[in-house]
Design a protein around this motif. Structure first.
Motif, PDB file in Angstrom:
ATOM      1  N   LYS A  18       9.628  -5.971   6.592  1.00  0.00           N
ATOM      2  CA  LYS A  18       8.215  -5.867   6.226  1.00  0.00           C
ATOM      3  C   LYS A  18       8.104  -5.984   4.714  1.00  0.00           C
ATOM      4  O   LYS A  18       8.775  -5.260   3.973  1.00  0.00           O
ATOM      5  CB  LYS A  18       7.645  -4.538   6.716  1.00  0.00           C
ATOM      6  CG  LYS A  18       6.144  -4.434   6.529  1.00  0.00           C
ATOM      7  CD  LYS A  18       5.784  -3.649   5.319  1.00  0.00           C
ATOM      8  CE  LYS A  18       4.317  -3.765   4.997  1.00  0.00           C
ATOM      9  NZ  LYS A  18       3.879  -2.907   3.909  1.00  0.00           N
ATOM     10  N   THR A  21       2.286  -6.023  -0.064  1.00  0.00           N
ATOM     11  CA  THR A  21       1.490  -6.843  -0.978  1.00  0.00           C
ATOM     12  C   THR A  21       2.029  -6.785  -2.404  1.00  0.00           C
ATOM     13  O   THR A  21       2.154  -7.823  -3.070  1.00  0.00           O
ATOM     14  CB  THR A  21       0.017  -6.360  -0.965  1.00  0.00           C
ATOM     15  OG1 THR A  21      -0.468  -6.451   0.364  1.00  0.00           O
ATOM     16  CG2 THR A  21      -0.851  -7.212  -1.872  1.00  0.00           C
ATOM     17  N   SER A  58       2.514  -8.790   4.310  1.00  0.00           N
ATOM     18  CA  SER A  58       1.185  -8.439   3.816  1.00  0.00           C
ATOM     19  C   SER A  58       0.858  -9.467   2.736  1.00  0.00           C
ATOM     20  O   SER A  58       1.614 -10.409   2.535  1.00  0.00           O
ATOM     21  CB  SER A  58       1.191  -7.044   3.195  1.00  0.00           C
ATOM     22  OG  SER A  58       1.479  -6.085   4.162  1.00  0.00           O
ATOM     23  N   GLY A  59      -0.245  -9.253   2.059  1.00  0.00           N
ATOM     24  CA  GLY A  59      -0.547 -10.112   0.918  1.00  0.00           C
ATOM     25  C   GLY A  59      -1.732 -11.020   1.114  1.00  0.00           C
ATOM     26  O   GLY A  59      -2.255 -11.571   0.145  1.00  0.00           O
ATOM     27  N   GLY A  62      -4.799  -9.528  -0.678  1.00  0.00           N
ATOM     28  CA  GLY A  62      -4.562  -9.524  -2.122  1.00  0.00           C
ATOM     29  C   GLY A  62      -4.670 -10.919  -2.717  1.00  0.00           C
ATOM     30  O   GLY A  62      -5.372 -11.138  -3.718  1.00  0.00           O
ATOM     31  N   GLU A 143      -1.520  -8.951  10.454  1.00  0.00           N
ATOM     32  CA  GLU A 143      -2.649  -8.562  11.285  1.00  0.00           C
ATOM     33  C   GLU A 143      -3.695  -9.663  11.223  1.00  0.00           C
ATOM     34  O   GLU A 143      -3.839 -10.338  10.211  1.00  0.00           O
ATOM     35  CB  GLU A 143      -3.279  -7.269  10.764  1.00  0.00           C
ATOM     36  CG  GLU A 143      -2.355  -6.110  10.868  1.00  0.00           C
ATOM     37  CD  GLU A 143      -2.863  -4.902  10.122  1.00  0.00           C
ATOM     38  OE1 GLU A 143      -2.041  -4.235   9.482  1.00  0.00           O
ATOM     39  OE2 GLU A 143      -4.079  -4.660  10.160  1.00  0.00           O
ATOM     40  N   GLY A 220      -2.590  -3.048  -1.510  1.00  0.00           N
ATOM     41  CA  GLY A 220      -2.067  -2.779  -0.175  1.00  0.00           C
ATOM     42  C   GLY A 220      -2.747  -1.519   0.337  1.00  0.00           C
ATOM     43  O   GLY A 220      -3.286  -0.734  -0.425  1.00  0.00           O
ATOM     44  N   GLY A 222      -1.111   0.637   2.581  1.00  0.00           N
ATOM     45  CA  GLY A 222      -0.153   1.661   2.971  1.00  0.00           C
ATOM     46  C   GLY A 222       0.297   2.492   1.794  1.00  0.00           C
ATOM     47  O   GLY A 222       0.091   2.154   0.635  1.00  0.00           O
TER      48      GLY A 222
HETATM   49  N1  GLU Z   1      -2.940  -7.312   6.482  1.00  0.00           N
HETATM   50  C1  GLU Z   1      -3.163  -7.057   5.113  1.00  0.00           C
HETATM   51  C2  GLU Z   1      -2.914  -8.312   4.281  1.00  0.00           C
HETATM   52  O1  GLU Z   1      -2.221  -9.187   4.690  1.00  0.00           O
HETATM   53  C3  GLU Z   1      -2.233  -6.021   4.530  1.00  0.00           C
HETATM   54  C4  GLU Z   1      -2.386  -4.619   4.996  1.00  0.00           C
HETATM   55  C5  GLU Z   1      -1.448  -3.735   4.151  1.00  0.00           C
HETATM   56  O2  GLU Z   1      -1.679  -3.622   2.969  1.00  0.00           O
HETATM   57  O3  GLU Z   1      -0.482  -3.220   4.695  1.00  0.00           O
HETATM   58  O4  GLU Z   1      -3.389  -8.420   3.195  1.00  0.00           O
END
Ligand code: GLU
Length: 374
Positions: A18, A21, A58-59, A62, A143, A220, A222
């Motif tokens: 994992k 971001t 993630s990212g 962002g 997600e 992010g 989390g």
């Molecule tokens: N799914 C969100 C993204 O890709 C990230 C969620 C998280 O910060 O864990 O930006």
């Protein structure tokens, strides 16, 4: 006596990585090519040694926010959804570029929470992942933020939880969570100079949860708390978790090789996969049972219609439901009858069931092996 890390990591065959971001963007507005190349290189080495690798990235939000010139701290959900849509395609393009340098194809998989609760969707996903791995591709999950408000906001809410769900559903032996923290400390290292890194956690106690503190990062979602939650989800299903900083050179290769990097959460290998699925799945409805039935459940006996007092919600046979007593959830399970049938047979002796329903699948409404005590 505690084994060294090598001992715990022996036989690791499937790994989920994992990437947070802050690691992807390395503090800048866009994705860091250098960092993503380094992940691709390390994954290539693992694959060459026969290890299967899945990535949760993630990212998207962002990167999208910076592309849109929107404020990084914007919490408005439509903006974050738009940002996720813009950012996700950039993100995948960057992953694709990095992995192409090592001759590896990547596959984008956007998930919503129901993959976890809906057994059919889960089985479809599992087949797709299995095929991708056979074709030596690297599945990259995120997600599906654009369609799922709750996921940005609350349900998964963060890719730490998502990565744990992916790990346990895809039978990973190890989840590596890379972010801007070195691991779990006994107190907040940003506030206390004498904070110590905890290298090994064998049991997730209240004390461990307390040391997690509050979420920190702005882009992010989390923080350490969601990482501990991820470790808890993995713990009971036999998947080890390592939390480490993405700034460490060759972090993946070294963590997998058993070097003392970050914090390792040693998994408990006992709980069966199905129980874990039932425990964590979203409940489609619930049934209220009487005290007698509750006592029977605590002795791992199946649930009979006679002990059922009420049914709430609409669910099918095989869906996960809550089992409550006095309004409190005491167990979860997958019934062999749907909600309409259970409404008709509740409170009845088993030998009356076929008379009322015109058919009878089982004497039990939920078999003991499909019940998990909460
Ligand atoms: N799914 C969100 C993204 O890709 C990230 C969620 C998280 O910060 O864990 O930006």
């Amino acid at each position: 006596m505690q084994m060294n890390r090598n001992g715990y990591l022996k036989g690791t065959h499937r790994i989920v990585i994992k990437v947070g971001t802050t690691s992807i963007t390395k503090g800048g507005p866009g994705a860091s090519t250098e960092f993503m190349d380094s992940i691709a290189r390390q994954v290539k080495d693992l694959k060459d040694n026969g290890t299967e690798v899945l990535i949760v990235t993630s990212g998207a939000i962002g990167i999208g926010l910076s592309t849109m010139n929107a404020k990084a701290r914007s919490r408005e959900i439509p903006i974050r959804q738009a940002a996720a849509s813009i950012g996700q395609s950039v993100l995948m393009q960057k992953w694709n570029d990095s992995f192409q340098k090592f001759g590896i194809s990547v596959a984008q998989i956007l998930l919503t929470y129901d993959f976890y609760s809906d057994r059919e969707k889960y089985l479809n996903l599992r087949n797709a992942i299995q095929t991708l791995l056979e074709y030596k591709a690297v599945p990259i999950f995120n997600e599906n933020d654009a369609i799922c408000v709750k996921e940005i906001d609350a349900v998964f809410g963060d890719n730490d939880t998502l990565s744990a769900m992916v790990s346990i559903k895809m039978d990973a032996d190890l989840l590596i969570i890379l972010s801007d923290v070195d691991g779990l400390y006994d107190k907040n290292p940003k506030l206390f100079r004498d904070a110590n890194l905890i290298p090994t956690v064998t049991e997730i106690t209240d004390e461990i949860r307390a040391s997690a503190g509050d979420p920190t990062s702005k882009v992010g979602t989390g923080g350490m708390r969601t990482k501990i939650k991820a470790a808890e989800i993995c713990h009971e299903t036999g998947c080890n978790v390592i939390i480490a900083s993405s700034d460490v050179d060759n972090v993946i290769a070294r963590a997998v090789a058993g070097e003392e990097i970050g914090t390792i959460f040693i998994a408990d290998k006992r709980e069966r996969r199905k129980s874990s699925w039932i425990r964590h799945a979203h409940a489609s409805g619930s049934i209220e049972i009487d005290e007698g039935a509750k006592n029977a459940l605590s002795k791992h006996v199946s649930l009979l219609a006679i002990g059922i007092k009420a049914v709430t919600g609409r669910f099918d046979r095989g869906d996960v439901i809550n089992i409550t007593c006095g309004g409190k959830i005491v167990a979860k399970g997958t019934p062999d009858y749907n909600s309409d049938d259970i409404s008709k047979i509740k409170g009845l002796h088993s030998d009356k069931m076929s008379e009322v329903l015109g058919h009878k699948n089982y004497d039990n409404v939920i078999r003991s092996e499909n019940i998990v005590l909460m």
